[in-house]
Scaffold this active site. Sequence first.
Site, PDB file in Angstrom:
ATOM      1  N   GLU A  46       0.821  -1.206   0.000  1.00  0.00           N
ATOM      2  CA  GLU A  46       0.000   0.000   0.000  1.00  0.00           C
ATOM      3  C   GLU A  46       0.858   1.260   0.000  1.00  0.00           C
ATOM      4  O   GLU A  46       2.052   1.222   0.284  1.00  0.00           O
ATOM      5  CB  GLU A  46      -0.904   0.014   1.238  1.00  0.00           C
ATOM      6  CG  GLU A  46      -1.922  -1.095   1.228  1.00  0.00           C
ATOM      7  CD  GLU A  46      -2.826  -1.089   2.445  1.00  0.00           C
ATOM      8  OE1 GLU A  46      -3.864  -1.754   2.376  1.00  0.00           O
ATOM      9  OE2 GLU A  46      -2.508  -0.426   3.461  1.00  0.00           O
ATOM     10  N   GLU A  57      -1.316 -10.132  -6.595  1.00  0.00           N
ATOM     11  CA  GLU A  57      -1.249 -10.853  -7.865  1.00  0.00           C
ATOM     12  C   GLU A  57      -0.380 -10.111  -8.873  1.00  0.00           C
ATOM     13  O   GLU A  57       0.471 -10.706  -9.541  1.00  0.00           O
ATOM     14  CB  GLU A  57      -2.658 -11.038  -8.459  1.00  0.00           C
ATOM     15  CG  GLU A  57      -3.603 -11.788  -7.565  1.00  0.00           C
ATOM     16  CD  GLU A  57      -4.426 -10.918  -6.630  1.00  0.00           C
ATOM     17  OE1 GLU A  57      -5.584 -11.260  -6.370  1.00  0.00           O
ATOM     18  OE2 GLU A  57      -3.910  -9.882  -6.150  1.00  0.00           O
ATOM     19  N   CYS A  90      -8.959  -8.674  -7.947  1.00  0.00           N
ATOM     20  CA  CYS A  90      -9.725  -7.495  -8.351  1.00  0.00           C
ATOM     21  C   CYS A  90      -9.771  -7.416  -9.880  1.00  0.00           C
ATOM     22  O   CYS A  90      -9.093  -8.169 -10.579  1.00  0.00           O
ATOM     23  CB  CYS A  90      -9.102  -6.224  -7.759  1.00  0.00           C
ATOM     24  SG  CYS A  90      -7.576  -5.686  -8.569  1.00  0.00           S
ATOM     25  N   CYS A  93      -6.335  -6.800 -11.581  1.00  0.00           N
ATOM     26  CA  CYS A  93      -5.509  -8.013 -11.582  1.00  0.00           C
ATOM     27  C   CYS A  93      -6.023  -9.032 -12.596  1.00  0.00           C
ATOM     28  O   CYS A  93      -5.237  -9.704 -13.259  1.00  0.00           O
ATOM     29  CB  CYS A  93      -5.461  -8.626 -10.190  1.00  0.00           C
ATOM     30  SG  CYS A  93      -4.464  -7.663  -9.029  1.00  0.00           S
TER      31      CYS A  93
END
Length: 137
Positions: A46, A57, A90, A93
Amino acid sequence: MNITNEQLLEHAMEARKRAYVPYSKFAVGSALLDTSGHIHYGCNVENGAYSPTNCAERTSLHRAIADGVKRGAFAAIAVVADTNGPCTPCGVCRQVLSELCPQDMPVIMSNLRGETKVMTVAELLPGAFVLEEHKNI
């Protein structure tokens, strides 16, 4: 090198321990198996600006490409997080998986309770954008 889904998930659990998640506290780990039998770890990283944040990923995929693995030379990826059901990639990804991995490659999704679901890259993102299909030839 023959590696089971369970073994690949164990590697993803190890990668999850390396996540840098001071804001969300949502640690995700991934383990990407290439066709040569090497495993590339990924974890989410992050950033306070949010946009530079990178998912597990994509971290493992980018790391493998940087290590010299060619597009399409991947055999499987495992993803794990502390979620109610198996942790799914997500949308971003899914698009990166679609571009870099074989469409029939297994994506092994799990959580800390061992609930697991396996889908192919193509099943995760039907109708994915494919540059080759949009080029003027």
